[in-house]
Design an enzyme around this catalytic site. Sequence first.
Site, PDB file in Angstrom:
ATOM      1  N   GLY A  13       0.832  -1.202   0.000  1.00 21.29           N
ATOM      2  CA  GLY A  13       0.000   0.000   0.000  1.00 21.29           C
ATOM      3  C   GLY A  13       0.860   1.242   0.000  1.00 21.29           C
ATOM      4  O   GLY A  13       2.070   1.175  -0.191  1.00 21.29           O
ATOM      5  N   ASN A  14       0.237   2.385   0.205  1.00 22.52           N
ATOM      6  CA  ASN A  14       1.005   3.629   0.288  1.00 22.52           C
ATOM      7  C   ASN A  14       0.373   4.563   1.306  1.00 22.52           C
ATOM      8  O   ASN A  14      -0.662   4.252   1.892  1.00 22.52           O
ATOM      9  CB  ASN A  14       1.144   4.273  -1.094  1.00 22.52           C
ATOM     10  CG  ASN A  14      -0.203   4.673  -1.669  1.00 22.52           C
ATOM     11  OD1 ASN A  14      -0.888   5.530  -1.138  1.00 22.52           O
ATOM     12  ND2 ASN A  14      -0.596   4.010  -2.761  1.00 22.52           N
ATOM     13  N   ARG A  15       0.991   5.728   1.505  1.00 15.06           N
ATOM     14  CA  ARG A  15       0.618   6.586   2.626  1.00 15.06           C
ATOM     15  C   ARG A  15      -0.483   7.605   2.310  1.00 15.06           C
ATOM     16  O   ARG A  15      -0.761   8.481   3.115  1.00 15.06           O
ATOM     17  CB  ARG A  15       1.867   7.339   3.116  1.00 15.06           C
ATOM     18  CG  ARG A  15       2.903   6.417   3.727  1.00 15.06           C
ATOM     19  CD  ARG A  15       4.184   7.168   4.015  1.00 15.06           C
ATOM     20  NE  ARG A  15       3.997   8.276   4.948  1.00 15.06           N
ATOM     21  CZ  ARG A  15       4.917   9.195   5.214  1.00 15.06           C
ATOM     22  NH1 ARG A  15       6.092   9.144   4.622  1.00 15.06           N
ATOM     23  NH2 ARG A  15       4.664  10.157   6.073  1.00 15.06           N
TER      24      ARG A  15
END
Length: 420
Positions: free
Chosen positions: A224-226
């Site tokens: 995933g990412n932020r």
Amino acid sequence: MTETHDVAVSPGRRPRVVLGVSGGIAAYKACELLRRLTESGHDVTVVPTAAALEFVGAPTWAALSGKPVATDVWSAVHEVPHVRIGQQADLVVVAPATADLLAKAAHGLADDLLTTTLLTARCPVVFAPAMHTEMWEHPATQANVATLRARGVLVIEPAEGRLTGKDTGKGRLPEPEEIFATCQEVLTRASTAATTHLTDLHGRSVVVSAGGTREYLDPVRFLGNRSSGLQGYALARAAAARGAEVTLVAANVSLPDPAGVKVVRVETTAQLRQEVVSAAAAADVVVMAAAPADFRPTEVSAAKIKKAADGSAAAIELQQNPDILHEISTDRARSGQIVVGFAAETGDDSGSVLELARAKLARKGCDLLVVNDVSGGAVFGSPENEAVILAADGASFDVPRGSKAALAHVIWDQVRRRLD
Ligand code: CTP
């Protein structure tokens, strides 16, 4: 089309809000809206209809607003309340607005204090309808809503979900905190001298993507990412407050639905692509504020991956995901459609942030690219943002540090300019 904001709020004066409440069970939710308005420094006059008082009594409105509550045209007649309350308002918000109230407003009927107030108000007017699905969808109600919107009034699309009794469907009052956010957007825009028409996106259909996609390795693990989704949500909220019909495709965002916005939830880049491409077919504008994962595991294990007994770790093979922004930019669903992309850049040996962004704008083929310098992870999850907006025609605009809502409006201003 009618201008809707003749009353300027002078600095230092508390904005005067009229909270109209008409007779639906959702009247109890207006108490929370009232509390938020008063606690954030607004001077609120509550005008309930006689039917609203069947649901929530005058003492509640008086206690929460800190003011006597005007309930009919025959009280304090010497103060001419049926004219004064509307004339002095900076914003009138009616929540909930029943089908009956919308019909009266559309036709200019004025047989009680709320409807006379609506006729005398020259400030922005916001209706938050709540009723059963059949009443909302009835051609009479839809025609009344269309009449009001054509006059520059903001009629918030009702939410879908549980209605009174066992029914579910479209017709719920949006959450009070989100109606409050819409009121703030409208008041802020109305106090901006440059604003000429508050619902300048009325009649426009827009798609906004938000959040970060997840690519699963197995049923419990993902890459995933932020991305928090805050900027995309601010864009959706701002567009709805400017009268647009908004579809928000949200990837893994845990924020409340903005008022009047259709929210479609997705997890992976493939799902995001499917929903954005499908909604883009009828859209005037597509804004890709989401952070789709660029890669996904070539294989997704159906069962949870176990640790190897010998302590070794398996390599993860990745494959590229489709580039949604590139696809919708180069294969426009409609002529004249405006496509906006975002670029989070850090700059590297091959170029500065702006050089890389210019190259990205050309590569993606979009009309506008909103560039964030994310060296140090500055914008993730923050309520603030600063950006440079690059246009395909070579223009560029610096947007100084400010709220994500403020940046959203600058983006919509640039989009609006290019829509015609
Ligand atoms: N984007 C997209 N589909 C992807 C990846 C990104 O539509 N698979 C969109 C994002 O929503 C954003 C823009 O492309 O509007 C830029 O994203 P970014 O990650 O900066 O661009 P990349 O194409 O991934 O370029 P880079 O090589 O710099 O990572």
